[in-house]
Design a protein around this motif. Structure first.
Motif, PDB file in Angstrom:
ATOM      1  N   ARG A   1      -3.485 -18.106 -22.930  1.00 52.79           N
ATOM      2  CA  ARG A   1      -3.155 -18.634 -21.538  1.00 52.79           C
ATOM      3  C   ARG A   1      -1.675 -18.936 -21.122  1.00 52.79           C
TER       4      ARG A   1
ATOM      5  N   GLU B   1      -0.525 -15.360 -20.173  1.00 55.59           N
ATOM      6  CA  GLU B   1      -1.000 -14.924 -18.969  1.00 55.59           C
ATOM      7  C   GLU B   1       0.028 -15.779 -17.744  1.00 55.59           C
TER       8      GLU B   1
ATOM      9  N   GLU C   1      -0.150  -9.380 -13.261  1.00 55.29           N
ATOM     10  CA  GLU C   1      -1.474 -10.091 -13.208  1.00 55.29           C
ATOM     11  C   GLU C   1      -2.569  -9.480 -14.306  1.00 55.29           C
TER      12      GLU C   1
ATOM     13  N   ASN D   1      -5.831 -10.281 -17.398  1.00 54.29           N
ATOM     14  CA  ASN D   1      -6.659 -11.377 -17.953  1.00 54.29           C
ATOM     15  C   ASN D   1      -6.956 -10.777 -19.495  1.00 54.29           C
TER      16      ASN D   1
ATOM     17  N   GLN E   1      -8.805 -11.957 -21.930  1.00 58.11           N
ATOM     18  CA  GLN E   1      -9.979 -12.246 -22.086  1.00 58.11           C
ATOM     19  C   GLN E   1     -10.937 -10.941 -22.220  1.00 58.11           C
TER      20      GLN E   1
END
Length: 952
Positions: A570, A573, A582, A584, A586
């Protein structure tokens, strides 16, 4: 502060080991350092004599680079060799053997599966056939003539050979060898002082000469050394005293060498010449070296001013990944991670050529604390100074690959550590229940010290507790929560009140649904955003992380790894978002390297604490969980169980010894019971508090004045002299009575006590008290001493047991049944013990009649010295140590004085039909060495030998 020596040659000269540095061509040459064979002291040499170096054995060391931070390489130690300081010949043998192994290993690559996956080999140094290191920027030592007439090797690129001064540093491990490798402890006089035969010395020396071997040759200390092997002149490694038995040395010395070598070849120790890896970004220099693992070993060199030879080592993990961002704009104008480098050579090359803003670098550093270090079930909880076991600071650094000063450098730090309470767990169970220790106030004082240190270091504190809310872990979790609430109610630490979040990991993630960790992350999101990250630009801190997330489960390993990696994901990111990227982590398949990096970190910390890789590692790496991962975890659990009960006790003793937490006596204690003690809390203070607590509870009469109190060992069964196990009890003496107190040391409460009126005491006997003959320490008659107090119970004598309702038993003349065969045997044994050989033996019927109600209290002196060093919690006042024999004699005299001056005086008269000695205090063997040997059965001996075979 002088620059750290990067490369040196170790020479076995006539008078000592010479450390001869190489110097840069444009730099002034550093002076050589000599470590003498006889005194093991160090001295600076302005120049090394040619006649000493010309034909001497020489050795060099090299390292492996695993990361590069701001252009400064970070290296990992991959192998070591111990060089004895007993004599020149032994040092030469070790050096020559290591050179041969290094030469033969030139074509052998290190086993990658023996190390952390991210520790890729790069920039390895090489050995030439003459043992000389090459580098085009280094000058050959002016006074050094290459051995055997060899010429200087051809120069190489600096990037191809980076020397590692582990020899110098670990040569600072000198106290270890100073005694362990010295012949001084094995003189005939010292053997006689230890009760060993001088003839054995001659025979053993002759045997070693005939076999062509030497106890100090350390042949297995250098086996398996490859071309990337740092060499350690064993100078500063702490030493055992002359009082240590020969059997202990000969039995445990090879294992100590092996354990030391395994510890430093585990690829878990890192160093850098130019970058301080022991300190996170934006942190001030620490007053105490929390992550400086060889500080105790190099302390003599620091005190001597030889700072050039001192290189801090950090245990933990260092990993690095470089990745590129695709700057091509898509429809949503976002940028994607297009490429990642995991090989250290590619990462270093990326940093050299990086110019574009698309090149990023992620560095992960975990630092294991030297405070309360050790292995899984042997170091749990906290010590009285507030240091938690398995404390690890993990820093994640995001930067541009070019390390341009004008670019942002982000640092996000987390902390893990054992539950900060006193507790223990047995290693003999697969899932042991935590056993809480000490009272609430004692725990809270240490608890408060722990968070005081964290607040001073990091600021605000967010606690994330991952243990089960039900079952065996629930009680300690509840106690943790209670102490946190108490601390908050007290106003916290300087106004900082820790936040507490209990996340039942197993319940929330049942069915291998580890993605449910996101529930915890969402709960902590606001707090983590408030803490932020540290941001540095142009060498100055623009923003500082305001607080820390303190995560722990029971081991602070498997569940903690999953949560910490999720928090780090987290943070990364958000940091990339500030850089306009940007992503993600995950869902983006191009970011699998991030999971692998954190899984490597988890495995490294787990291996250092539990000797196996981390559980749930498959999820950390792939974000998926299946039955294969569960089966792998089962295998790792079995391996942990084996290590817990077989290997960890000695390894823990070795770690404490190398860090200076214990003295050489720890190996003597290990040899006695195959275990090592935990110096979590000062036993001197605990015993003093126990005496004070007991005196307030058991002394009911206000007119009684306390004269003294002592902690001693006593048989578990009352009225016996040899019933195992022996328990630590408290003996209180007032002007009217004696109190034998059984104390619950975990709960800090009185379990039971027995009061004996001084008028009932008929005599005291003190002398040799040997209860086992399995080790040399246990058969030392000067250390194994005790006393027996004989008395006839009267109406004033009572026993009380601390239950929910106190029960009271009052002794009287009819409390022993003459028809009980066990009672008859006990009575006969007691009568035999107290019959004086100068008196006529009474008839059997008379003896049984007069000794039927005779009782005794048996006590054995605790060891006068312990293995705990005078540091931290075990700091003792500067007073002369009283021997066991002196301590027992002093207790006997105090009782005698009180008995003669007490209420009514003592019953010191002797009756012709009792057979008791006339003297009130009699010096006589309680259990002699001869008697103890007779009572030691073959099964007991075989059991101990089997334990030695397995454990030692």
């Amino acid at each position: 502060m002088p620059a750290i020596i990067r490369k040196l040659v170790i020479v076995a000269a006539v008078d000592g080991l010479i450390l001869q540095p190489y110097s840069q061509r444009d730099q002034r040459a550093n002076p050589s350092l000599q470590i003498r064979y006889t005194t093991h002291g160090s001295a600076t040499l302005t120049s090394a004599p040619n006649h000493e170096l010309a034909n001497s054995a020489t050795l060099e060391a090299h390292g492996i680079q695993v990361a590069q931070i701001r252009g400064s390489p970070v290296y990992v130690i991959t192998s070591v060799a111990l060089i004895p300081l007993s004599s020149k010949s032994n040092a030469e043998k070790a050096i020559e053997q290591t050179k041969k192994e290094a030469q033969s290993g030139k074509n052998d690559q290190p086993a990658e599966n023996a190390s952390i996956d991210s520790h890729s080999s790069a920039d390895e140094g090489s050995y030439h056939s003459d043992g000389q290191l090459t580098d085009d920027n280094l000058e050959e030592p002016k006074a050094l003539t290459p051995p055997n007439g060899n010429t200087r090797p051809k120069p190489r690129e600096e990037t191809d050979s980076v020397a590692q001064d582990v020899m110098g540093r670990k040569g600072q491990y000198g106290r270890f060898a100073e005694r362990w490798f010295s012949r001084k402890g094995w003189t005939t006089e010292r053997r006689r002082a230890q009760g060993m035969s001088a003839d054995d010395t001659v025979k053993s020396e002759a045997t070693r000469k005939e076999q062509g071997s030497d106890l100090y040759q350390l042949e297995d200390s250098t086996e398996g050394v490859g071309k990337d092997t740092p060499k350690i002149p064993a100078q500063q490694l702490p030493q055992p005293s002359a009082s240590q038995g020969h059997d202990v040395m000969s039995t445990l010395l090879p294992k100590l060498h092996k354990t030391t070598k395994m510890l430093f070849t585990s690829r878990s120790f890192f160093y850098s010449y130019d970058y301080d890896i022991t300190r996170r970004f934006g942190a001030q220099p620490a007053k105490t070296p929390n992550f400086f693992w060889n500080h105790h070993l190099v302390l003599p060199l620091i005190e001597n001013g030889d700072h050039s030879y001192v290189l801090p080592l950090m245990q933990g993990f260092v990993g690095q990944r470089s990745f590129d961002v695709d700057l091509a704009s898509s429809r949503d104008h976002s940028k994607k991670i297009s490429e990642a480098q995991e090989d250290i050579k590619d990462i270093i090359e990326t940093q050299k050529r990086a110019k574009a803003a698309s090149n990023f670098l992620l560095t992960l550093i975990s630092r294991r604390s030297v405070k309360r270090p050790g292995l899984r079930y042997l170091r749990r909880g906290i010590d009285e100074e507030g240091h938690a076991a398995n404390s690890v600071e993990t820093e994640q650094i995001l930067s541009r690959a070019s390390w341009t000063s004008s670019d942002n450098i982000y640092s996000f730090t987390q902390f893990r550590g054992s539950i900060p309470l006193f507790f223990s767990q047995t290693p003999y169970a697969f899932k042991p229940v935590p056993a809480l220790q000490h009272g609430f106030e004692t725990n809270h004082a240490a608890f408060k010290r722990h968070f005081s240190k964290l607040v001073g270091r990091y600021g605000d504190i967010q606690i994330a507790l991952l243990v089960d809310r039900h079952g065996g872990e629930a009680e300690i979790g509840q106690r943790y929560e209670e102490h946190t609430k108490r601390l908050v109610a007290e106003g916290g630490i300087n106004g900082v009140k820790p936040d507490f979040e209990w996340f039942d990991f197993h319940a929330e993630c049942r069915g291998m649904r580890f993605e449910n960790v996101s529930v915890l992350i969402d709960t902590l999101a606001e707090t983590l955003d408030q803490y932020g990250t540290t941001v540095e630009v142009n060498g100055e801190v623009q923003k500082r992380q305001k607080g820390i997330l303190r995560t722990n489960c029971m081991d602070c390993l498997d569940r903690t790894n999953v949560v910490q990696s999720a928090c780090a994901s987290r943070a990364l990111e958000k940091q990339l978002k500030e850089e306009g990227v940007e992503v993600n982590l995950q869902t983006d398949t191009a970011t699998q390297w991030f999971n692998t990096l954190w899984a490597d970190n988890g495995d490294a910390i787990s291996k250092q604490y539990s000797s196996t890789a981390a559980l749930k590692g498959d999820y950390t790496r792939t974000r998926k969980r299946d039955y294969r991962g569960a089966l792998n975890d089962f295998g790792l659990t079995l391996s942990r169980y084996y290590n817990n009960i077989v290997n960890d006790y000695f390894s823990q003793a070795a770690i404490d010894y190398l860090l200076g937490n214990v003295t050489e006596q720890v190996f003597e204690e290990f040899e006695a019971d195959m275990m090592s003690n935990d110096p979590a809390i000062s036993m001197r203070k605990v015993r003093a508090n126990a005496i004070e607590t007991s005196s307030k509870i058991v002394i009911a009469e206000q007119r009684e004045d306390l004269i003294g109190g002592w902690t001693l060992l006593s048989p578990k069964e009352p009225n016996t002299v040899r019933s195992f196990p022996f328990e630590e009890v408290i003996l209180l003496l007032t002007d009217a009575a004696l109190y034998a107190v059984r104390f619950d040391w975990n709960l800090e409460k009185v379990s039971s006590f027995e009061r004996v009126d001084l008028r009932s005491v008929t005599g005291i006997m003190h002398g040799t008290y040997i209860t086992s003959t399995l080790t040399a320490t246990q058969t030392d008659e000067s250390k194994n001493v005790g006393l027996i107090i004989k008395y006839r119970p009267g109406k004033e004598d009572i026993s009380r047991v601390n239950t929910r309702s106190l029960s009271t038993a009052v002794h009287n003349d009819n409390n022993t049944s003459s028809g009980d065969p066990d009672s008859t045997r006990t009575t006969a044994a007691i009568a035999k013990l107290f019959v004086s050989p100068t008196n006529a033996s009474p008839s059997p019927s008379s003896s049984n009649k007069n000794n039927q109600n005779l009782k005794l209290l048996a006590f054995k002196a605790l060891p006068a010295k312990t293995s705990f060093a005078n540091v931290g919690a075990q700091q003792e006042p500067d007073t002369a140590t009283v021997s066991e024999k002196e301590a027992v004699s002093a207790i006997c005299e105090e009782i005698k004085r009180a008995a003669y001056g007490g209420v009514g005086g003592a019953n010191t008269s002797s009756s012709s039909d009792t057979g008791f000695a006339m003297d009130f205090v009699e010096e006589k063997d309680i259990i002699s060495l001869k008697e103890a040997r007779k009572s030691t059965g073959y099964l007991e001996q075989w059991g101990h030998e089997l334990k030695k075979l397995v454990w030692a």
